[in-house]
Design a protein around this motif. Structure first.
Motif, PDB file in Angstrom:
ATOM      1  N   ASN A 188     -21.344 -18.848   1.425  1.00  0.00           N
ATOM      2  CA  ASN A 188     -20.957 -19.179   0.839  1.00  0.00           C
ATOM      3  C   ASN A 188     -22.470 -19.294  -0.473  1.00  0.00           C
ATOM      4  O   ASN A 188     -22.654 -20.599  -1.015  1.00  0.00           O
ATOM      5  CB  ASN A 188     -19.581 -20.465   0.541  1.00  0.00           C
ATOM      6  CG  ASN A 188     -18.701 -20.495   0.928  1.00  0.00           C
ATOM      7  OD1 ASN A 188     -17.786 -19.659   0.414  1.00  0.00           O
ATOM      8  ND2 ASN A 188     -18.624 -20.681   2.338  1.00  0.00           N
ATOM      9  N   THR A 191     -26.908 -21.414  -1.384  1.00  0.00           N
ATOM     10  CA  THR A 191     -26.525 -23.025  -0.753  1.00  0.00           C
ATOM     11  C   THR A 191     -26.143 -22.907   0.278  1.00  0.00           C
ATOM     12  O   THR A 191     -26.351 -23.787   1.467  1.00  0.00           O
ATOM     13  CB  THR A 191     -25.277 -23.917  -2.277  1.00  0.00           C
ATOM     14  OG1 THR A 191     -26.058 -23.635  -3.693  1.00  0.00           O
ATOM     15  CG2 THR A 191     -24.756 -25.103  -1.958  1.00  0.00           C
ATOM     16  N   GLU A 192     -24.627 -22.649   1.136  1.00  0.00           N
ATOM     17  CA  GLU A 192     -24.448 -23.050   2.394  1.00  0.00           C
ATOM     18  C   GLU A 192     -25.378 -22.299   3.358  1.00  0.00           C
ATOM     19  O   GLU A 192     -25.760 -22.803   4.196  1.00  0.00           O
ATOM     20  CB  GLU A 192     -22.797 -22.422   2.930  1.00  0.00           C
ATOM     21  CG  GLU A 192     -22.444 -22.718   3.904  1.00  0.00           C
ATOM     22  CD  GLU A 192     -21.750 -22.250   4.113  1.00  0.00           C
ATOM     23  OE1 GLU A 192     -20.592 -22.842   4.879  1.00  0.00           O
ATOM     24  OE2 GLU A 192     -21.226 -20.550   3.643  1.00  0.00           O
ATOM     25  N   ALA A 195     -28.560 -25.012   3.281  1.00  0.00           N
ATOM     26  CA  ALA A 195     -27.423 -26.560   4.469  1.00  0.00           C
ATOM     27  C   ALA A 195     -27.692 -25.822   5.790  1.00  0.00           C
ATOM     28  O   ALA A 195     -28.122 -26.698   6.030  1.00  0.00           O
ATOM     29  CB  ALA A 195     -26.641 -26.696   3.719  1.00  0.00           C
ATOM     30  N   SER A 325     -25.943 -14.972  -6.649  1.00  0.00           N
ATOM     31  CA  SER A 325     -25.427 -15.323  -7.684  1.00  0.00           C
ATOM     32  C   SER A 325     -26.411 -15.549  -9.353  1.00  0.00           C
ATOM     33  O   SER A 325     -25.936 -15.598  -9.861  1.00  0.00           O
ATOM     34  CB  SER A 325     -25.619 -16.933  -6.822  1.00  0.00           C
ATOM     35  OG  SER A 325     -24.452 -17.202  -5.946  1.00  0.00           O
ATOM     36  N   PRO A 330     -22.023 -15.739 -10.244  1.00  0.00           N
ATOM     37  CA  PRO A 330     -22.195 -17.292  -9.396  1.00  0.00           C
ATOM     38  C   PRO A 330     -20.706 -17.546  -8.361  1.00  0.00           C
ATOM     39  O   PRO A 330     -20.831 -17.719  -8.212  1.00  0.00           O
ATOM     40  CB  PRO A 330     -22.552 -17.699 -10.031  1.00  0.00           C
ATOM     41  CG  PRO A 330     -23.146 -16.875 -11.940  1.00  0.00           C
ATOM     42  CD  PRO A 330     -23.008 -16.039 -10.915  1.00  0.00           C
ATOM     43  N   GLY A 331     -19.962 -17.119  -9.492  1.00  0.00           N
ATOM     44  CA  GLY A 331     -18.690 -17.239  -8.827  1.00  0.00           C
ATOM     45  C   GLY A 331     -17.697 -17.204  -7.538  1.00  0.00           C
ATOM     46  O   GLY A 331     -16.989 -17.607  -7.364  1.00  0.00           O
ATOM     47  N   TYR A 332     -18.389 -15.654  -7.229  1.00  0.00           N
ATOM     48  CA  TYR A 332     -17.831 -14.932  -6.157  1.00  0.00           C
ATOM     49  C   TYR A 332     -18.446 -15.799  -4.150  1.00  0.00           C
ATOM     50  O   TYR A 332     -18.147 -15.305  -3.397  1.00  0.00           O
ATOM     51  CB  TYR A 332     -18.342 -13.707  -6.422  1.00  0.00           C
ATOM     52  CG  TYR A 332     -17.772 -12.491  -6.756  1.00  0.00           C
ATOM     53  CD1 TYR A 332     -17.079 -12.728  -8.157  1.00  0.00           C
ATOM     54  CD2 TYR A 332     -16.764 -11.419  -6.032  1.00  0.00           C
ATOM     55  CE1 TYR A 332     -16.604 -12.631  -8.943  1.00  0.00           C
ATOM     56  CE2 TYR A 332     -15.645 -10.678  -6.788  1.00  0.00           C
ATOM     57  CZ  TYR A 332     -15.747 -10.806  -8.492  1.00  0.00           C
ATOM     58  OH  TYR A 332     -15.095 -10.127  -8.942  1.00  0.00           O
ATOM     59  N   ARG A 333     -19.459 -15.999  -4.555  1.00  0.00           N
ATOM     60  CA  ARG A 333     -20.355 -16.922  -4.071  1.00  0.00           C
ATOM     61  C   ARG A 333     -20.589 -16.354  -2.608  1.00  0.00           C
ATOM     62  O   ARG A 333     -19.894 -16.932  -1.399  1.00  0.00           O
ATOM     63  CB  ARG A 333     -19.094 -18.692  -3.402  1.00  0.00           C
ATOM     64  CG  ARG A 333     -18.566 -19.356  -4.378  1.00  0.00           C
ATOM     65  CD  ARG A 333     -19.433 -19.755  -5.170  1.00  0.00           C
ATOM     66  NE  ARG A 333     -20.575 -20.818  -4.605  1.00  0.00           N
ATOM     67  CZ  ARG A 333     -21.796 -20.757  -4.344  1.00  0.00           C
ATOM     68  NH1 ARG A 333     -22.278 -19.446  -5.057  1.00  0.00           N
ATOM     69  NH2 ARG A 333     -22.209 -21.715  -3.857  1.00  0.00           N
ATOM     70  N   SER A 353     -18.589 -25.248   9.396  1.00  0.00           N
ATOM     71  CA  SER A 353     -18.793 -25.853   8.455  1.00  0.00           C
ATOM     72  C   SER A 353     -17.679 -24.848   7.157  1.00  0.00           C
ATOM     73  O   SER A 353     -17.517 -25.803   5.660  1.00  0.00           O
ATOM     74  CB  SER A 353     -20.415 -25.555   7.726  1.00  0.00           C
ATOM     75  OG  SER A 353     -20.690 -25.870   8.381  1.00  0.00           O
ATOM     76  N   SER A 354     -17.022 -23.762   7.700  1.00  0.00           N
ATOM     77  CA  SER A 354     -16.457 -23.412   6.253  1.00  0.00           C
ATOM     78  C   SER A 354     -15.566 -22.228   6.783  1.00  0.00           C
ATOM     79  O   SER A 354     -14.476 -21.357   6.251  1.00  0.00           O
ATOM     80  CB  SER A 354     -16.990 -22.454   5.345  1.00  0.00           C
ATOM     81  OG  SER A 354     -18.139 -21.994   5.344  1.00  0.00           O
ATOM     82  N   LEU A 355     -15.967 -21.787   8.019  1.00  0.00           N
ATOM     83  CA  LEU A 355     -14.966 -20.974   9.351  1.00  0.00           C
ATOM     84  C   LEU A 355     -15.344 -19.161   9.200  1.00  0.00           C
ATOM     85  O   LEU A 355     -16.038 -18.732   9.290  1.00  0.00           O
ATOM     86  CB  LEU A 355     -13.518 -21.472   9.375  1.00  0.00           C
ATOM     87  CG  LEU A 355     -12.712 -20.305   9.658  1.00  0.00           C
ATOM     88  CD1 LEU A 355     -13.340 -20.476  11.577  1.00  0.00           C
ATOM     89  CD2 LEU A 355     -11.156 -20.715   9.841  1.00  0.00           C
ATOM     90  N   ALA A 356     -15.428 -19.217   7.216  1.00  0.00           N
ATOM     91  CA  ALA A 356     -15.709 -17.938   6.864  1.00  0.00           C
ATOM     92  C   ALA A 356     -15.463 -18.416   5.086  1.00  0.00           C
ATOM     93  O   ALA A 356     -15.093 -18.823   4.783  1.00  0.00           O
ATOM     94  CB  ALA A 356     -13.894 -16.688   7.731  1.00  0.00           C
ATOM     95  N   ASN A 357     -16.838 -17.230   4.913  1.00  0.00           N
ATOM     96  CA  ASN A 357     -15.760 -16.890   3.322  1.00  0.00           C
ATOM     97  C   ASN A 357     -14.719 -16.046   2.449  1.00  0.00           C
ATOM     98  O   ASN A 357     -13.776 -15.479   3.387  1.00  0.00           O
ATOM     99  CB  ASN A 357     -17.456 -15.863   3.076  1.00  0.00           C
ATOM    100  CG  ASN A 357     -18.504 -15.680   2.544  1.00  0.00           C
ATOM    101  OD1 ASN A 357     -19.338 -16.904   3.846  1.00  0.00           O
ATOM    102  ND2 ASN A 357     -19.317 -16.043   1.839  1.00  0.00           N
ATOM    103  N   ALA A 358     -14.736 -16.041   1.415  1.00  0.00           N
ATOM    104  CA  ALA A 358     -13.496 -15.474   1.381  1.00  0.00           C
ATOM    105  C   ALA A 358     -13.889 -14.130   1.527  1.00  0.00           C
ATOM    106  O   ALA A 358     -14.310 -12.930   0.761  1.00  0.00           O
ATOM    107  CB  ALA A 358     -13.380 -16.283  -0.672  1.00  0.00           C
TER     108      ALA A 358
END
Lengths: 485, 485
Positions: A188, A191-192, A195, A325, A330-333, A353-358
């Motif tokens: 994501n 940033t992700e 982190a 981004s 940027p909004g597609y992350r 943390s988030s399992l998967a991306n959109a």
């Protein structure tokens, strides 16, 4: 397509733009110097064997770009570029010291102000949506949803779209690497990726080498992860101080180094290859992981794309992080990570943390890279960023108080500006905000509490009278603060 | 729209489906019992004042649903439901003990097998894409991208789309809460919400109360966050053992409780309201945060939506986490969190973890909730899950070895199955995989290492001959393992 006035490289585009490119080249290589008279439109048309209207169009393009100016009854002249006379920003050269971030205020206002049309967007480092292929990406996304039933609603399971990872692997040759698709994971945004890299390599309480100044997101993630920063000075002219880094590494147990070698944010510094090698020789053998933020690597203003630190990595010490981004959306992350020795662990951490991306945004970016003309888009975007930055540099040089320093970035979309010592940039930030202008104050970037008299200016938006006026207002406010007391 | 055979509630839909609903009601309330003869088609048509073809259609629908069966030359009879004779699964009632997760193998295969068409998808708890409004969501996304220039490429800055947060606030009345839009933050699925909640409330080394069995993602996040689990037994019939919880809280310093009160995964247990109140009375006054995973709250098979634990929260102790991954689109990654006392800290953590959610998927889900008929969609989805689960229960009862236990979930899309004691579900998992069938073995759900003879079956896909055959194969494999040795 971007609506700004761009001058494409000479080998492509309409005739008048190619001609403008020829003149631009002469100005850049100093064959024509500031103040020089350029040939008359008629003369230039004859020389280049084009009609007068075509020649006139070429001159208009150069004028819009701020490269030449018309003087009434005298013809066209190469514009004097005040910015070139301005020195580069310095640094305070504080001794490296460990900083606890728990007291730093987060300036979330920057992000939210950027989306608010009430503010002129010179704060957050974000491109104008009109420079980005939003419509095309959305069309691709729609086509994928129609073509593959269930594609959008289903998980894009880890490590993320293979199409995207293949494209990244192919592109990694340009970065001086030869990474395989299975050495990448989709994240994501950067940033992700950053982190996750810190979680994989550090424990709470550990110390991490960062540059000072550095991207404020890095300070936030260190603070929230209960990590300590060991800031090493970096400036626009010479970059990170490797000797100071060597001393610091001898004295302190460091868990990781978190660096932005390509078009550093905020200084714009591009670390030369010999310095990259020297850095790897210094850090690599110690087994310390290097987390490389390559968000801006694709954004060189001229020439070829710089290589990554990862290109000089012999033992999987570099965790490479990047994103689309600043180039696509940027909004597609959509970001990515290539985690070297830590890759398996990073996959486990992404899973929790988030399992998967959109799924659809991921597939749309993958398809754009594969068939959408990413390189063509990058060429015009880089030109836009370069042109906007030159306008910004000129406008700042023209209206800011004497004695300032101004970065000369070879890439990226931000300008780093040193103000007279007595100007408090937090106060400037607040006064500018009251005047409807968003800027990023220096202390945000200073893990060691410095940069009180610096600001960072976003050059991600096409030059406009509004932005020009806003820079003049900023100059006025800065002058007021410089003369205060 | 879903392509499965659904019987909508009596008040809506075509005449024959309404009539089928009338008969279904009689079967469910036992006015017609298994083995009873139902009126002849002609007779039923006369009673209900409809034509014979209409009555025949109603009977066909009931037959497809597995509620009645035609016997040659004898007419229609209420089908005997073998599953109703099967007892509920038990638990091993091990004494609660602190478990260190570092030795548990991650079974990532579950997720990747689910997306692989080579496997019959009875493993991961995921709906079939054909039950989800994928096309409609994609159309909405395209419309937003066209309507709002730059919407897709720009950040949806924290705390995420206000439209979505307003809809969540409105819906929270159904959950027994009255949350405000600014008490919500949008997250990358429930996974990110849960990970953030644990980061906000716990330090590495802390102990967290979980149910046993529980969703395996919770075990993973505890393991990767270096947290310890204190598992409290829960079963399909009576839910979590509150006395054991009370004892454990007296004996152990607990940093948080991580619970699934509504349609617990994997047991399907719905905690009654008096138990919810009792739980809050037990935990609330101790100041221990409760992280509530309400992912399945919208998925009751009948009646009204259950209230959340959060409805009984008087001092902001409950961090409510949920998502649209089981109702709308796993691949959109839209979840949410309402963080009570920890909300500000959760926002800071989201900022460094992923900065923002993908914009267009967020806006599309927001719009679907506002104008897209979410409640209508939920009604048919719940019916589908219920119908699929009943088919699954019948098929398991028919082909699995004697002595099994089978959950009777009042919601959710998973079935929890206790096999004969000597069946090793990891071995069953491996043999099933070799036969092209994905199932979830019990130990995955057991933070205390139990559930060796349990499996969880996903009922998210429309019933089909392939699934029916696969359940028979599973039954055969389980029988083999039960008789082994």
């Amino acid at each position: 397509m971007p609506k700004t006035n761009l001058i494409p490289p000479p080998e492509s585009g309409p005739v008048y733009l190619r001609l403008a490119g020829v003149l631009e080249g002469m100005i850049r290589n100093q064959s024509l110097r500031p103040g020089d008279r350029v040939p008359s439109v008629r003369q230039f048309g004859r020389q280049q064997k084009v009609s007068v209207p075509t020649a006139l169009n070429a001159y208009a393009a150069l004028e819009t770009r701020g490269l030449i100016e018309a003087r009434p009854k005298s013809g066209y002249f190469v514009r004097r570029r005040q910015a070139d006379a301005v020195r580069m920003p310095g640094w305070g050269r504080p001794a490296p010291r460990i900083t606890d971030f728990s007291s730093l205020d987060p300036l979330d206002t920057l992000m939210s102000d950027h989306g608010d049309p009430a503010f002129v967007p010179l704060g957050a480092a974000l491109p104008s949506p009109e420079l980005l292929p939003g419509e095309k990406l959305a069309r691709i996304m729609g086509a994928i949803a129609r073509r593959i039933p269930g594609a959008g609603v289903s998980y894009d399971v880890m490590p993320g779209s293979e199409i995207l990872r293949r494209e990244l692997a192919r592109r990694s040759l340009d970065w001086g690497c030869a990474l395989q698709p299975d050495e990448f994971m989709v994240t994501n945004g950067c940033t992700e990726a950053l982190a996750l890299a810190l979680r994989a390599t550090c424990q709470p309480g550990d110390t991490v080498v960062v540059e000072s100044p550095t991207y404020f997101g890095l300070s936030s993630v260190l603070r929230e992860s209960r990590l300590k920063a060991l800031p090493i000075p970096v400036d626009s002219e010479t970059g990170i101080d490797l000797e100071m880094l060597a001393t610091a590494l001898r004295k302190t147990r460091v868990a990781a180094c978190l660096l932005i070698p390509n078009f550093h944010n905020p200084t714009g510094f591009l670390m030369p290859e010999d310095r990259k090698k020297a850095l790897m020789d210094l850090v690599g053998p110690r087994g310390i992981p290097i987390i490389e933020d390559d968000t801006y690597g694709d954004l060189q203003h001229q020439g070829t794309r710089p290589r990554c630190l990862k290109a000089f990595d012999r033992n999987g010490s570099v965790i490479l992080c990047g994103s689309f981004s600043k180039t696509l959306a940027p909004g597609y992350r959509i970001g990515y990570i290539s985690g070297g020795r830590w890759h398996a662990q990073l996959m486990r951490l992404k899973q929790i943390s988030s399992l998967a991306n959109a799924t659809l945004p991921t597939l749309a970016v993958a398809e754009f890279l594969k068939h959408g003309g990413y390189d063509r888009h990058l060429r015009s975007l880089r030109q836009a960023y370069r042109s906007q930055m030159e306008h910004m540099r000129e406008a700042v040089a023209a209206s800011f108080p004497p004695g300032i320093g101004l970065s000369r970035p070879q890439g990226n979309l931000v300008l780093w500006c040193e103000l007279p010592a007595r100007v408090d940039s937090i106060e400037l930030f607040q006064r500018a905000r009251a005047a409807g202008i968003s800027v990023a104050p220096g202390p945000l970037f200073a893990p060691d509490g410095g940069c009180r008299n610096f600001i960072r200016l976003n050059c991600g938006h096409p030059w406009s009278p509004l932005i020009e006026r806003s820079v003049a207002v900023l100059g006025h406010l800065a002058t007021e603060l410089a003369n205060k007391g």
